[in-house]
Design a protein around this motif. Structure first.
Motif, PDB file in Angstrom:
ATOM      1  N   LEU A  70       0.822  -1.212   0.000  1.00  0.00           N
ATOM      2  CA  LEU A  70       0.000   0.000   0.000  1.00  0.00           C
ATOM      3  C   LEU A  70       0.857   1.263   0.000  1.00  0.00           C
ATOM      4  N   LEU A  71       2.017   1.188   0.628  1.00  0.00           N
ATOM      5  CA  LEU A  71       2.886   2.359   0.723  1.00  0.00           C
ATOM      6  C   LEU A  71       3.453   2.791  -0.622  1.00  0.00           C
ATOM      7  N   LYS A  72       3.330   1.945  -1.629  1.00  0.00           N
ATOM      8  CA  LYS A  72       3.814   2.312  -2.963  1.00  0.00           C
ATOM      9  C   LYS A  72       2.920   3.364  -3.619  1.00  0.00           C
ATOM     10  N   ASP A  73       1.700   3.503  -3.102  1.00  0.00           N
ATOM     11  CA  ASP A  73       0.751   4.465  -3.671  1.00  0.00           C
ATOM     12  C   ASP A  73       1.018   5.853  -3.096  1.00  0.00           C
ATOM     13  N   LYS A  74       1.674   6.697  -3.876  1.00  0.00           N
ATOM     14  CA  LYS A  74       2.028   8.041  -3.407  1.00  0.00           C
ATOM     15  C   LYS A  74       0.845   9.007  -3.433  1.00  0.00           C
ATOM     16  N   ASP A  75      -0.287   8.557  -3.967  1.00  0.00           N
ATOM     17  CA  ASP A  75      -1.475   9.403  -4.006  1.00  0.00           C
ATOM     18  C   ASP A  75      -2.342   9.265  -2.759  1.00  0.00           C
ATOM     19  N   LEU A  76      -1.961   8.375  -1.855  1.00  0.00           N
ATOM     20  CA  LEU A  76      -2.695   8.250  -0.591  1.00  0.00           C
ATOM     21  C   LEU A  76      -2.609   9.553   0.199  1.00  0.00           C
ATOM     22  N   PRO A  77      -3.644   9.888   0.978  1.00  0.00           N
ATOM     23  CA  PRO A  77      -3.533  11.046   1.868  1.00  0.00           C
ATOM     24  C   PRO A  77      -2.319  10.892   2.777  1.00  0.00           C
ATOM     25  N   VAL A  78      -1.615  11.997   3.019  1.00  0.00           N
ATOM     26  CA  VAL A  78      -0.340  11.908   3.736  1.00  0.00           C
ATOM     27  C   VAL A  78      -0.520  11.324   5.139  1.00  0.00           C
ATOM     28  N   ASP A  79      -1.627  11.642   5.814  1.00  0.00           N
ATOM     29  CA  ASP A  79      -1.836  11.111   7.163  1.00  0.00           C
ATOM     30  C   ASP A  79      -2.052   9.602   7.129  1.00  0.00           C
ATOM     31  N   THR A  80      -2.799   9.134   6.126  1.00  0.00           N
ATOM     32  CA  THR A  80      -3.007   7.684   5.963  1.00  0.00           C
ATOM     33  C   THR A  80      -1.674   6.995   5.715  1.00  0.00           C
ATOM     34  N   ARG A  81      -0.873   7.580   4.853  1.00  0.00           N
ATOM     35  CA  ARG A  81       0.424   6.992   4.509  1.00  0.00           C
ATOM     36  C   ARG A  81       1.326   6.960   5.740  1.00  0.00           C
ATOM     37  N   ALA A  82       1.305   8.028   6.530  1.00  0.00           N
ATOM     38  CA  ALA A  82       2.114   8.064   7.752  1.00  0.00           C
ATOM     39  C   ALA A  82       1.692   6.950   8.708  1.00  0.00           C
ATOM     40  N   GLY A  83       0.386   6.705   8.792  1.00  0.00           N
ATOM     41  CA  GLY A  83      -0.092   5.622   9.654  1.00  0.00           C
ATOM     42  C   GLY A  83       0.409   4.268   9.199  1.00  0.00           C
ATOM     43  N   TYR A  84       0.424   4.039   7.893  1.00  0.00           N
ATOM     44  CA  TYR A  84       0.944   2.777   7.368  1.00  0.00           C
ATOM     45  C   TYR A  84       2.442   2.626   7.652  1.00  0.00           C
ATOM     46  N   VAL A  85       3.180   3.729   7.550  1.00  0.00           N
ATOM     47  CA  VAL A  85       4.619   3.669   7.840  1.00  0.00           C
ATOM     48  C   VAL A  85       4.848   3.219   9.281  1.00  0.00           C
ATOM     49  N   VAL A  86       4.106   3.811  10.205  1.00  0.00           N
ATOM     50  CA  VAL A  86       4.259   3.442  11.616  1.00  0.00           C
ATOM     51  C   VAL A  86       3.879   1.980  11.831  1.00  0.00           C
ATOM     52  N   ASP A  87       2.808   1.547  11.182  1.00  0.00           N
ATOM     53  CA  ASP A  87       2.398   0.143  11.294  1.00  0.00           C
ATOM     54  C   ASP A  87       3.517  -0.786  10.828  1.00  0.00           C
ATOM     55  N   LEU A  88       4.142  -0.444   9.705  1.00  0.00           N
ATOM     56  CA  LEU A  88       5.212  -1.285   9.175  1.00  0.00           C
ATOM     57  C   LEU A  88       6.413  -1.295  10.116  1.00  0.00           C
ATOM     58  N   MET A  89       6.717  -0.153  10.714  1.00  0.00           N
ATOM     59  CA  MET A  89       7.810  -0.089  11.697  1.00  0.00           C
ATOM     60  C   MET A  89       7.485  -0.933  12.924  1.00  0.00           C
ATOM     61  N   ASP A  90       6.230  -0.892  13.362  1.00  0.00           N
ATOM     62  CA  ASP A  90       5.815  -1.712  14.506  1.00  0.00           C
ATOM     63  C   ASP A  90       5.955  -3.198  14.180  1.00  0.00           C
ATOM     64  N   ALA A  91       5.589  -3.577  12.954  1.00  0.00           N
ATOM     65  CA  ALA A  91       5.726  -4.976  12.542  1.00  0.00           C
ATOM     66  C   ALA A  91       7.196  -5.375  12.497  1.00  0.00           C
ATOM     67  N   TYR A  92       8.057  -4.471  12.044  1.00  0.00           N
ATOM     68  CA  TYR A  92       9.492  -4.760  11.970  1.00  0.00           C
ATOM     69  C   TYR A  92      10.057  -5.087  13.349  1.00  0.00           C
ATOM     70  N   LEU A  93       9.587  -4.401  14.381  1.00  0.00           N
ATOM     71  CA  LEU A  93      10.109  -4.632  15.735  1.00  0.00           C
ATOM     72  C   LEU A  93       9.892  -6.080  16.173  1.00  0.00           C
ATOM     73  N   LEU A  94       8.875  -6.721  15.618  1.00  0.00           N
ATOM     74  CA  LEU A  94       8.647  -8.137  15.924  1.00  0.00           C
ATOM     75  C   LEU A  94       9.301  -9.036  14.886  1.00  0.00           C
ATOM     76  N   TYR A  95       9.063  -8.715  13.612  1.00  0.00           N
ATOM     77  CA  TYR A  95       9.461  -9.644  12.555  1.00  0.00           C
ATOM     78  C   TYR A  95      10.907  -9.472  12.114  1.00  0.00           C
ATOM     79  N   SER A  96      11.489  -8.288  12.309  1.00  0.00           N
ATOM     80  CA  SER A  96      12.905  -8.022  12.002  1.00  0.00           C
ATOM     81  C   SER A  96      13.270  -8.258  10.542  1.00  0.00           C
ATOM     82  N   ASP A  97      12.338  -8.024   9.640  1.00  0.00           N
ATOM     83  CA  ASP A  97      12.634  -8.077   8.207  1.00  0.00           C
ATOM     84  C   ASP A  97      13.123  -6.691   7.809  1.00  0.00           C
ATOM     85  N   VAL A  98      14.403  -6.563   7.490  1.00  0.00           N
ATOM     86  CA  VAL A  98      14.987  -5.247   7.234  1.00  0.00           C
ATOM     87  C   VAL A  98      14.331  -4.574   6.033  1.00  0.00           C
ATOM     88  N   LYS A  99      13.716  -5.353   5.139  1.00  0.00           N
ATOM     89  CA  LYS A  99      13.011  -4.753   4.004  1.00  0.00           C
ATOM     90  C   LYS A  99      11.835  -3.903   4.481  1.00  0.00           C
TER      91      LYS A  99
END
Length: 252
Positions: A70-99
């Motif tokens: 979803l983050l590949k869509d640069k036309d998303l509202p900036v606040d929505t996109r920011a929320g997805y970024v945080v979600d992905l960072m939260d997932a990284y803290l558990l899953y540790s996938d550097v991608k």
């Protein structure tokens, strides 16, 4: 009652195909599963009720991959996109996938640093942006992110009585996140006192809002996957806290 409701809600979310879930439901699903994962990791006997750690772990990875796309869509509202970024960072803290982290940081820089500039410019002043700044501070160690997050927290505390219930819930989550990641000591003494004064009121208001959300869900379960995901997130965290209290443990 809530424990039985949580078991029923958990069965429902486990049966969901992510392709059928609206993007707005993914954050709730992700954070609900993160709470379940922590609960089972700390209390292994709960695998009988909630499945193996690996299965939960795999579900979190599945949701994170959808968010990453979803983050590949640069036309998303900036606040929505920011929320997805945080979600992905939260997932990284558990899953540790550097991608996951690389994708999240790349998009965070797109959101916070205008093209051709090297200065941070806030596109909006929302709870998602506050949480994004906190996570950027955590992952990069750059003080400016922490200072900007502090400014947003201070502003929110100053106008918190004007927030709607939903806005209050979102900001309270961001403020708690700020305390955990950046640290309340970064606030001035006056701001710390104000936060402490607001804490009881805010906690009570947010709890009432969540209780009402759960009641609405019980009264009209329907097929609103967004409501299902949010109730799942709330009940999962409450169940984890309940087990911690029963076992004399403290987790944040």
């Amino acid at each position: 009652m809530e424990k039985n409701l949580f078991r029923e809600v958990y069965k429902q979310v486990c049966g969901l195909a992510l392709k059928d879930c609206p993007p707005s439901s993914l954050s709730g699903l992700l954070h609900g599963y993160l709470s379940v994962y922590l609960m089972v990791r700390v209390y292994p006997w709960l695998e009988d009720d909630y499945g193996s750690l690996w299965d939960i772990h795999d579900r979190i990875r599945e949701i994170a991959r959808v968010i990453q796309e979803l983050l590949k869509d640069k036309d998303l509202p900036v606040d929505t996109r920011a929320g997805y970024v945080v979600d992905l960072m939260d997932a990284y803290l558990l899953y540790s996938d550097v991608k996951f982290l690389d994708t999240a940081l790349d998009v965070a820089y797109e959101i916070l640093i205008p093209k051709g500039s090297d200065k941070i410019v806030l596109p909006c002043r929302t709870p998602n942006i506050c949480r994004l700044l906190c996570n950027c501070y955590y992952f990069t160690g750059e003080d400016e992110y922490g200072v900007l997050a502090k400014n947003l927290v201070t502003e929110a505390l100053g106008i918190s009585r004007k927030f709607s219930c939903e806005e209050l819930g979102d900001w309270w989550r961001a403020i708690c996140f700020y305390e955990d990641v950046v640290g309340v000591m970064e606030l001035s003494l006056e701001e710390q006192i104000r936060l402490e004064e607001e804490r009881v009121r805010l906690t009570t208001c947010v709890k009432q809002w969540k209780d009402e959300m759960i009641e609405r869900f019980i009264e009209a379960p329907g097929k609103d996957l967004g409501a299902l995901a949010n109730v799942f997130k709330v009940l999962a965290k409450r169940n984890f806290y309940e087990y911690n209290e029963l076992n004399g443990k403290i987790f944040h």
